[in-house]
Scaffold this active site. Structure first.
Site, PDB file in Angstrom:
ATOM      1  N   TYR A 163      17.369  28.981  22.318  1.00 44.78           N
ATOM      2  CA  TYR A 163      17.194  29.527  20.978  1.00 44.78           C
ATOM      3  C   TYR A 163      15.752  29.971  20.766  1.00 44.78           C
ATOM      4  O   TYR A 163      15.485  31.076  20.278  1.00 44.78           O
ATOM      5  CB  TYR A 163      17.598  28.497  19.928  1.00 44.78           C
ATOM      6  CG  TYR A 163      17.575  29.029  18.511  1.00 44.78           C
ATOM      7  CD1 TYR A 163      18.663  29.731  17.998  1.00 44.78           C
ATOM      8  CD2 TYR A 163      16.471  28.838  17.687  1.00 44.78           C
ATOM      9  CE1 TYR A 163      18.653  30.229  16.706  1.00 44.78           C
ATOM     10  CE2 TYR A 163      16.446  29.334  16.393  1.00 44.78           C
ATOM     11  CZ  TYR A 163      17.529  30.020  15.901  1.00 44.78           C
ATOM     12  OH  TYR A 163      17.508  30.520  14.623  1.00 44.78           O
ATOM     13  N   SER A 194      12.197  32.979  13.264  1.00 46.09           N
ATOM     14  CA  SER A 194      12.178  31.544  13.053  1.00 46.09           C
ATOM     15  C   SER A 194      10.800  31.045  13.436  1.00 46.09           C
ATOM     16  O   SER A 194      10.076  31.707  14.192  1.00 46.09           O
ATOM     17  CB  SER A 194      13.240  30.866  13.932  1.00 46.09           C
ATOM     18  OG  SER A 194      13.049  29.475  13.987  1.00 46.09           O
TER      19      SER A 194
END
Length: 238
Positions: free
Chosen positions: A142, A131
């Site tokens: 995250y 990501s």
């Protein structure tokens, strides 16, 4: 360079979103077989797809997947999770560990377990879905989990090169999937992410940067840290 034509592919988190696109586009590119894995795998209307129960956070489940899928030539670590209110100060220890187990320890365990299987093929590959948050901490747990996976990808890239296994990392901003449904920002379609990921894999790219957001953030890594985190610049001049 690995090619999808004739390959045997295993996709984690295959039930929807990007996972679904990865399965379908691998088949469209001529994959001979695709293991579509999930904790509760769905049925598929293609005989080339083998539904496979897999929990990447469970060591026994990973070992069972390896035992059943001894012909894999392309491993795709796509399964991931996120949590609401994702700041390191707000989350419980258990929530932080859950994110790390799925997004970091799971892909690492899968890659380690399947490395000998991949070594048996003349050409093989690992495709890790990262990501843009691997490079910028906009979400606490995250971002930390994706940053850790990015580092592990770099390590695996070096460690698996002697056996002929290519390791490719994919970086993308927001995708138009359930995980980002609450985000009010431009989103890339899962289909485009899958297409660019496979294009990069087949071109022999070690890294796939899907969108301008990811490209810009990576470029910012070479500048002052306050360039990526403007709040630090405002605090320093207060």
């Amino acid at each position: 360079m690995p090619q999808l034509s004739g390959a045997v592919v295993l996709v984690t988190g295959a039930n929807g979103g990007l996972g679904l696109e990865l399965v379908e586009q691998a088949l469209a590119r001529g994959a001979a077989k695709v293991y579509a894995t999930a904790r509760r795998p769905q049925e598929w209307n293609d005989p080339r797809v083998v539904p496979l129960t897999l929990d990447v956070t469970d060591a026994d489940s990973v070992r069972a997947a390896v035992a059943q899928a001894q012909d894999v030539t392309v491993l795709i670590n796509n399964a991931g999770t996120s949590v609401e209110s994702d700041t390191l100060l707000a989350l419980s220890d258990e929530e932080i560990r859950e994110v790390m187990e799925t997004n970091f320890f799971g892909p690492v365990a899968m890659t380690r377990a399947f490395a000998p299987v991949l070594a048996a093929s003349e050409t093989s590959a690992v495709l890790n879905i990262h990501s843009v948050l691997s490079w910028i901490a906009l979400t606490g747990a995250y971002s930390a989990s994706k940053a850790a996976l990015w580092s592990a990808t770099n390590s695996f890239r070096v460690e698996l090169a002697p056996q002929g296994t290519q390791v490719t990392g994919v970086h993308v901003g927001y995708m138009d999937t359930a995980m980002a449904r609450a985000v009010d920002a431009p989103k890339t379609s899962p289909g485009e992410v899958a297409r660019k990921s496979f294009d990069g894999l087949e071109h022999g790219d070690y890294e796939v940067i899907v969108d301008e957001i990811s490209a810009g953030v990576k470029l910012g890594l070479s500048g002052p840290i306050s360039g990526l985190y403007p709040v630090l610049a405002s605090n320093s001049t207060a």
